[in-house]
Design an enzyme around this catalytic site. Structure first.
Site, PDB file in Angstrom:
ATOM      1  N   GLU A  91       0.805  -1.213   0.000  1.00 58.32           N
ATOM      2  CA  GLU A  91       0.000   0.000   0.000  1.00 58.32           C
ATOM      3  C   GLU A  91       0.845   1.273   0.000  1.00 58.32           C
ATOM      4  O   GLU A  91       0.615   2.180  -0.781  1.00 58.32           O
ATOM      5  CB  GLU A  91      -0.914  -0.050   1.240  1.00 58.32           C
ATOM      6  N   ASP A  92       1.802   1.313   0.912  1.00 62.62           N
ATOM      7  CA  ASP A  92       2.452   2.592   1.180  1.00 62.62           C
ATOM      8  C   ASP A  92       3.889   2.711   0.697  1.00 62.62           C
ATOM      9  O   ASP A  92       4.489   3.764   0.826  1.00 62.62           O
ATOM     10  CB  ASP A  92       2.491   2.849   2.703  1.00 62.62           C
TER      11      ASP A  92
END
Ligand code: MN
Length: 734
Positions: A91-92
């Protein structure tokens, strides 16, 4: 925000948390497990390096905390712990799914990717955030069930650390948690997490109530402890005498459930008596468990009167989540009803941890397989609840979504539609342009009628054609206001265009008969053809319902009223109603299915059916419905292989209105009765008769008539008229 970061202290704290994670794992971890977790930890640390949460703490504390919940409170395996550590990595950060697959293999990568998918789905305009997350969950239900469990743990930790969030986000996250995550946790058997999620949600959705109940619980704590003390002091002697090893504890009701009770029963906190249950947890060898439970039961009921209707034996038949215990309610000290839960240590652990605990008590090979077995069973339970995962979630009765379904486009985009929507609604929902050109629809790859009711999870494909225009049936096929209004306005416009053309045609045709089309003539025509407006007239000419033949009839009637009268007589009066049934049939229209729907079709070239042939429809993938003769050489093979794609078809005479109805009459016989009846039917109502029979006996008569009507309204009128005839006692439709 500014904060001083002591990196050395922070790194120490991270290392401490990591050690703690390994230590508290519910499953025993072997060297390989530890290696996997270590690699996941290092990857997560690297990935989140420099990232901080809103509270200011290093981001890595969050995945570790989630992993701890997964490892300890839920008791999952090393794979899950590793995935939990990396749940925000794709995700990040710079890591991709491919990286993780290379480093950790497909399972971990798939779980992490699933978690990422939940976070990444784009927001559809107009869908509430609960609905949005609900559909995200739907998507992942088909993946590894561990995705959902880790997601619950993630949500749990976010709820625990939500104070640093802005208020509107707190509210959003809390209500979502209540609607989706708590019920899911419950379903999976994670009772403690479910309760915690509910309480935490209440803390943000209704802070005043939450604080009020919380402080009251604290206030009444010592009173409660005293009560439990009183309760157990009576029992200890008996239990000790039997050499049973046990613990007696109070189990306070959750804030959330107290609140629920206050609301549903309309009572104050003080008026709720079962604010806590008493738990007796005993040590037992497996073979003695059940026996001891009932022994304790008998001791408790020796001293306290049981309420016979509130005995629950979850030992003989455990709940589907694996929960086992004996629940009784007894009249305790101070004459108050109190629930007593009797469970062995093993049962207690299962209740706290869910299914994962089951397998701690199995041996050798079984223990190894335990977690997989549990996950499989859970997955099955999730999938099998009423047949599929979607129903399962709907089973929660999330009223919020009950009126909404979720369907996929061919590309996999999700659309939400009102319940009972059809492919036509879907088409108009996607785009008006698509709706207007809908030629057919496929649901899950199969061609279906346009009025098929869609279900959540259906994949819907609309087949369009530039030559298609909305037709009046569409109004019945659509259910959404949007689609219906678009169809109606399209039809209206279409009607107006046709009417304009019709007006010109009419003017020309009447000219050849030496009739001038002026306002009064238009009115005469409207009356003659029993229409309502001039638009109807022009339209019917435009589409050809009022054709040359009918216009000629009109003109001759106009030119010669006597002749018209005569013709009318001949035309309307059935020559011989009794024989009418045998009259030759005209076939000009094909209808499909039991309802006689008019659908688009093509005649199959392999057997070339002609009107009147015995035929059936075959729903093809690309070309809509193809009509074959019943004795077509291909028919047998088609029917055998694709029985579900066969649709009944029948030629009808469209002028013969579609509904034959049998009417039964009875009453007192008198001269001319039959002719009066037929007069009403044929002349007054202008309805066709197909069959008629009358019999008389002792001055009474009974008759049955088959009429063919276009709709219920005509039938109702006819029945009413007949009922008003002298001598008729009863008129009913059979
Ligand atoms: Mn997270």
């Amino acid at each position: 925000m500014s904060y001083v970061i002591d990196e050395i202290a922070e790194n120490k704290a991270i290392a401490r948390e990591y050690k703690e994670l390994l230590r508290i794992s519910y499953q025993s971890l072997n060297d390989e497990d530890k290696k996997l977790i270590r690699l996941a930890f290092d990857t997560a640390v690297d990935a989140h390096n420099g990232q901080r949460r809103k509270s200011g703490e290093a981001y890595i504390f969050h995945p570790i905390a989630v992993a701890k919940i997964v490892a300890s409170e839920i008791g999952l395996d090393a794979t899950s712990i590793a995935a939990a550590l990396m749940h925000d990595v794709i995700e990040d950060t710079k890591y991709t799914r491919e990286d993780l697959e290379r480093m950790f293999g497909p399972t971990v990568a798939k779980i992490v990717d699933g978690l990422t998918k939940i976070a990444h789905l784009s927001l559809d305009a107009g869908i509430s955030h609960q609905a949005e997350n609900f559909r995200k969950m739907l998507l992942t239900l088909n993946d590894d069930v561990r995705v959902i469990i880790i997601k619950i743990a993630d949500r749990y930790h976010n709820m625990l650390t939500m104070d640093s969030m802005p208020e509107h986000k707190q509210l959003k996250i809390a209500s979502e948690t209540l609607f989706i995550y708590a019920p899911l946790a419950h379903r999976i058997g994670l009772y403690n997490i479910k309760t915690a999620l509910e309480d935490l949600s209440l803390k943000y959705t209704d802070p005043d109530i939450y604080q009020e109940i919380l402080s009251k619980i604290k206030e009444s704590k010592s009173e409660q402890n005293q009560y439990i003390e009183d309760f157990s002091s009576v029992l200890t002697q008996a239990l000790d005498k039997e050499k049973i090893k046990y613990q007696i504890k109070g189990r306070p009701k959750s804030i959330f459930s107290i609140r629920k009770k206050m609301q549903s029963q309309g009572v104050r906190y003080e008026e709720i008596y079962d604010k806590f249950a008493i738990r007796i947890i005993y040590k037992a060898k497996p073979e003695q468990e059940k026996f001891l439970a009932w022994k304790i039961y008998s001791m408790v009921t020796d001293h306290y009167t049981p309420n016979p209707v509130r005995l629950r034996d979850w030992i003989s038949s455990p709940k589907s989540t694996g929960y086992e215990a004996l629940h009784i309610t007894v009249m305790g000290p101070k004459n108050r009803w109190v629930e007593v839960q009797i469970r062995s240590e093993r049962m207690h652990e299962i209740a706290e941890k869910g299914y994962a605990a089951h397998f701690k008590y199995k041996h050798g090979d079984q223990k190894e397989k335990g977690i997989d077995l549990w996950l499989n069973r859970l997955q099955e339970a999730l999938e099998n609840a009423n047949g599929n995962a979607i129903d399962f979630v709907e089973e929660f009765k999330l009223n919020l979504y009950a009126k909404e379904i979720f369907v996929f486009t061919p590309k996999g985009d999700l659309k939400s539609l009102p319940k009972n929507s059809t492919p036509l609604d879907f088409a108009f929902h996607v785009h008006t342009e698509i709706g207007m050109k809908t030629r057919g629809a496929k649901v899950n790859g199969k061609l279906v009628p346009l009025n098929t009711v869609l279900k959540s999870g259906d994949q819907v494909e609309i087949i369009t054609s530039d030559t298609i225009k909305p037709n009046p049936n569409w109004v019945n096929y659509a259910t959404t206001a949007r689609a219906i209004s678009r169809i109606k306005s399209a039809l209206k416009e279409e009607r107006r265009t046709i009417a304009e053309q019709g007006k010109e045609i009419l003017r020309r045709k009447l000219r050849t008969q030496k009739i001038k089309l002026d306002e009064s003539m238009v009115n005469k025509l409207v009356v003659y053809f029993k229409l309502k407006t001039s638009l109807d007239l022009f339209y019917q000419v435009g589409v050809g319902t009022i054709d040359n033949h009918k216009l000629k009839e009109f003109s001759s009637s106009y030119n010669n009223t006597i002749l018209r009268f005569f013709k009318e007589k001949i035309r309307r009066k059935p020559k011989s109603p009794i024989l009418e049934d045998e009259a030759p049939q005209v076939y000009d229209t094909l209808v499909f299915g039991k309802e006689g729907d008019r659908l688009e079709y093509t005649l199959s070239p392999c057997c070339n059916p002609i009107p009147g042939d015995d035929v059936f429809g075959f729903i093809t993938i690309k070309d809509g419905i193809k009509v074959h003769k019943r004795n077509c050489p291909n028919a047998v093979a088609l029917q055998a292989q694709y029985a579900y794609r066969i649709i009944q078809a029948q030629w009808i005479d469209s002028a013969q209105q579609d509904f034959p109805v049998d009417i039964k009459l009875s009453g007192i016989d008198h001269l001319g009765l039959v002719s009066q009846v037929t007069h009403v039917i044929s002349n007054t109502m202008n309805v066709n008769m197909k069959k008629i029979s009358f019999s008389t006996e002792g001055g009474t008569f009974e008759g049955s008539i088959r009429v063919v009507v276009d709709n219920n309204e005509t039938l109702a009128k006819l029945l009413k008229h007949l009922g008003q005839l002298k001598g008729i006692d009863k008129v009913v439709r059979i």
